[in-house]
Design an enzyme around this catalytic site. Structure first.
Site, PDB file in Angstrom:
ATOM      1  N   LEU A   1       0.826  -1.211   0.000  1.00  0.00           N
ATOM      2  CA  LEU A   1       0.000   0.000   0.000  1.00  0.00           C
ATOM      3  C   LEU A   1       0.857   1.256   0.000  1.00  0.00           C
ATOM      4  O   LEU A   1       0.451   2.288  -0.552  1.00  0.00           O
ATOM      5  CB  LEU A   1      -0.978  -0.015   1.183  1.00  0.00           C
ATOM      6  CG  LEU A   1      -1.939  -1.212   1.191  1.00  0.00           C
ATOM      7  CD1 LEU A   1      -3.022  -1.034   2.236  1.00  0.00           C
ATOM      8  CD2 LEU A   1      -2.559  -1.442  -0.185  1.00  0.00           C
TER       9      LEU A   1
ATOM     10  N   ASP B   1      14.286   2.418  10.784  1.00  0.00           N
ATOM     11  CA  ASP B   1      13.537   1.508  11.657  1.00  0.00           C
ATOM     12  C   ASP B   1      12.596   2.359  12.508  1.00  0.00           C
ATOM     13  O   ASP B   1      13.049   3.254  13.238  1.00  0.00           O
ATOM     14  CB  ASP B   1      14.560   0.760  12.542  1.00  0.00           C
ATOM     15  CG  ASP B   1      13.896  -0.178  13.546  1.00  0.00           C
ATOM     16  OD1 ASP B   1      12.646  -0.217  13.627  1.00  0.00           O
ATOM     17  OD2 ASP B   1      14.644  -0.872  14.258  1.00  0.00           O
ATOM     18  N   LEU B   2      11.315   2.087  12.438  1.00  0.00           N
ATOM     19  CA  LEU B   2      10.331   2.885  13.188  1.00  0.00           C
ATOM     20  C   LEU B   2      10.546   2.791  14.694  1.00  0.00           C
ATOM     21  O   LEU B   2      10.082   3.636  15.454  1.00  0.00           O
ATOM     22  CB  LEU B   2       8.909   2.425  12.854  1.00  0.00           C
ATOM     23  CG  LEU B   2       8.438   2.673  11.421  1.00  0.00           C
ATOM     24  CD1 LEU B   2       7.124   1.934  11.164  1.00  0.00           C
ATOM     25  CD2 LEU B   2       8.269   4.171  11.172  1.00  0.00           C
TER      26      LEU B   2
ATOM     27  N   GLY C   1       3.486   2.071   7.652  1.00  0.00           N
ATOM     28  CA  GLY C   1       4.613   1.266   8.130  1.00  0.00           C
ATOM     29  C   GLY C   1       4.244   0.319   9.259  1.00  0.00           C
ATOM     30  O   GLY C   1       3.188   0.431   9.876  1.00  0.00           O
ATOM     31  N   GLY C   2       5.145  -0.605   9.527  1.00  0.00           N
ATOM     32  CA  GLY C   2       4.943  -1.569  10.615  1.00  0.00           C
ATOM     33  C   GLY C   2       4.552  -2.930  10.083  1.00  0.00           C
ATOM     34  O   GLY C   2       4.470  -3.152   8.876  1.00  0.00           O
TER      35      GLY C   2
ATOM     36  N   TYR D   1      -1.470  -8.515  16.193  1.00  0.00           N
ATOM     37  CA  TYR D   1      -1.482  -7.468  15.159  1.00  0.00           C
ATOM     38  C   TYR D   1      -2.717  -6.575  15.331  1.00  0.00           C
ATOM     39  O   TYR D   1      -2.618  -5.348  15.373  1.00  0.00           O
ATOM     40  CB  TYR D   1      -1.445  -8.141  13.785  1.00  0.00           C
ATOM     41  CG  TYR D   1      -1.799  -7.253  12.625  1.00  0.00           C
ATOM     42  CD1 TYR D   1      -1.006  -6.173  12.278  1.00  0.00           C
ATOM     43  CD2 TYR D   1      -2.943  -7.514  11.865  1.00  0.00           C
ATOM     44  CE1 TYR D   1      -1.338  -5.364  11.194  1.00  0.00           C
ATOM     45  CE2 TYR D   1      -3.280  -6.721  10.780  1.00  0.00           C
ATOM     46  CZ  TYR D   1      -2.478  -5.648  10.451  1.00  0.00           C
ATOM     47  OH  TYR D   1      -2.817  -4.849   9.394  1.00  0.00           O
TER      48      TYR D   1
ATOM     49  N   SER E   1      -9.615  -5.091   2.994  1.00  0.00           N
ATOM     50  CA  SER E   1      -8.710  -5.911   2.169  1.00  0.00           C
ATOM     51  C   SER E   1      -8.374  -5.099   0.931  1.00  0.00           C
ATOM     52  O   SER E   1      -9.153  -5.063  -0.028  1.00  0.00           O
ATOM     53  CB  SER E   1      -9.404  -7.216   1.773  1.00  0.00           C
ATOM     54  OG  SER E   1      -9.921  -7.856   2.934  1.00  0.00           O
TER      55      SER E   1
ATOM     56  N   ARG F   1     -15.027 -13.314   1.285  1.00  0.00           N
ATOM     57  CA  ARG F   1     -14.934 -12.288   2.331  1.00  0.00           C
ATOM     58  C   ARG F   1     -14.674 -10.901   1.729  1.00  0.00           C
ATOM     59  O   ARG F   1     -15.190  -9.895   2.201  1.00  0.00           O
ATOM     60  CB  ARG F   1     -13.826 -12.686   3.310  1.00  0.00           C
ATOM     61  CG  ARG F   1     -13.533 -11.666   4.389  1.00  0.00           C
ATOM     62  CD  ARG F   1     -12.589 -12.259   5.424  1.00  0.00           C
ATOM     63  NE  ARG F   1     -12.050 -11.243   6.305  1.00  0.00           N
ATOM     64  CZ  ARG F   1     -10.946 -10.549   6.049  1.00  0.00           C
ATOM     65  NH1 ARG F   1     -10.251 -10.760   4.932  1.00  0.00           N
ATOM     66  NH2 ARG F   1     -10.531  -9.645   6.910  1.00  0.00           N
TER      67      ARG F   1
HETATM   68  C1  15L Z   1      -4.797  -6.746   6.936  1.00  0.00           C
HETATM   69  O1  15L Z   1      -4.751  -6.012   7.892  1.00  0.00           O
HETATM   70  C2  15L Z   1      -3.576  -7.133   6.171  1.00  0.00           C
HETATM   71  O2  15L Z   1      -2.603  -6.110   6.201  1.00  0.00           O
HETATM   72  C3  15L Z   1      -3.881  -7.532   4.746  1.00  0.00           C
HETATM   73  O3  15L Z   1      -2.729  -8.169   4.194  1.00  0.00           O
HETATM   74  C4  15L Z   1      -5.107  -8.440   4.643  1.00  0.00           C
HETATM   75  O4  15L Z   1      -4.827  -9.666   5.265  1.00  0.00           O
HETATM   76  C5  15L Z   1      -6.285  -7.782   5.321  1.00  0.00           C
HETATM   77  O5  15L Z   1      -5.973  -7.378   6.629  1.00  0.00           O
HETATM   78  C6  15L Z   1      -7.491  -8.695   5.348  1.00  0.00           C
HETATM   79  O6  15L Z   1      -7.858  -9.165   6.432  1.00  0.00           O
HETATM   80  O7  15L Z   1      -8.042  -8.958   4.299  1.00  0.00           O
END
Ligand code: 15L
Length: 264
Positions: A13, A49-50, A70-71, A134, A163, A172
């Protein structure tokens, strides 16, 4: 804008933003921990590096807008999430506080609400329900954005990206897909809105099957133009994850992330 900072600029992205927002600022500062290739005219490339506060301060100084892509962008073990998504986001907001409170697009994620059920329609007031480390790090980032908004006036669009891919590839995605062009429209709307504040915005295109209601953020002026709908017929025949079972993967908005184990 004079200078826009894009973090995670070597990622998927970040690259979409790098290529699609060239005219939004006089200069673009692009950063990533990975290699960023050759600088095009108007680009400043900084590998960083963040998790390093001095590096992040140097990135933010002189920028009047930030797109924070980032991240870690997937479910990962604790340490990498801690460095990039917890420490890194703190560093970003501290640097923003020090250097003129630039407006921020914070790439949050559907995984901040990944354990919300698919049969509930969510608006900006929905309770966060992270589906892993995450997702929890994205909830933390969203909350930090509120604190820095209330205390220091930093405006952030907290975008729960669904997505965002070139095209939808699963059933989905009929609900969660965000086209690249709609993402770019959203970033442009955020930076041209007279007032932003600190809204939650669900990042999805105009999909009929969307689980999300963005009416609370209408004032920003973002109107998605694309839709996953034209892929419906194809995906209903090719994608194995139909809507009919009770598996965690299809019950919750986070999809497969709701199934992953948490790793140390
Ligand atoms: C996200 O947060 C991910 O960065 C992306 O790669 C997809 O997996 C997306 O979610 C998703 O759930 O479709």
């Amino acid at each position: 804008m004079k200078r826009l900072l894009i973090t995670g600029a070597a990622g998927d992205l970040g690259t979409v933003c790098r290529n699609g927002l060239k005219d939004i600022a006089d200069k673009m500062r692009l950063t990533d921990i990975a290699d960023l290739g050759e600088a095009a005219p108007g680009e400043e490339l900084v590998q960083a590096d963040l998790g390093n506060i001095e590096a992040v301060e140097a990135l933010v100084e002189g920028c009047d807008g930030i797109v924070h892509m980032g991240g870690q962008s997937r479910e990962r073990p604790f340490e990498p999430v801690l460095n990039a998504n917890i420490r890194g986001v703190f560093n970003l907001y501290e640097a923003a506080r020090k250097f003129g409170a630039p407006r921020i697009v914070f790439a949050s994620s559907v995984h901040a609400v990944g354990f919300q059920r698919r049969d509930s329609k969510l608006d900006a007031g929905a309770v966060p329900m992270a589906d892993g480390l995450y997702g929890a790090s994205k909830v933390y980032g969203e909350q930090l954005a509120i604190a820095y908004h209330k205390k220091y006036g930093i405006e952030t669009a907290r975008v729960r990206i669904g997505s965002c891919f070139r095209e939808p590839t699963t059933q989905r995605h009929l609900s969660t897909w965000l086209s690249f062009d709609d993402l770019l429209r959203l970033v442009r709307a955020v930076f041209s809105a007279p007032y932003l504040g600190c809204p939650v915005i669900y990042g999805c295109s105009a999909n009929t099957a969307s689980w999300w209601d963005n009416s609370g953020a209408d004032y920003i002026g973002w109107r998605p133009q694309d839709s996953a709908d034209p892929w419906r017929k194809k995906l209903e025949t090719t994608d194995r994850t139909g809507p009919a079972t009770q598996d965690r993967e299809v019950l919750y908005q986070g999809g497969e992330f709701a199934v992953y184990d948490i790793e140390r």
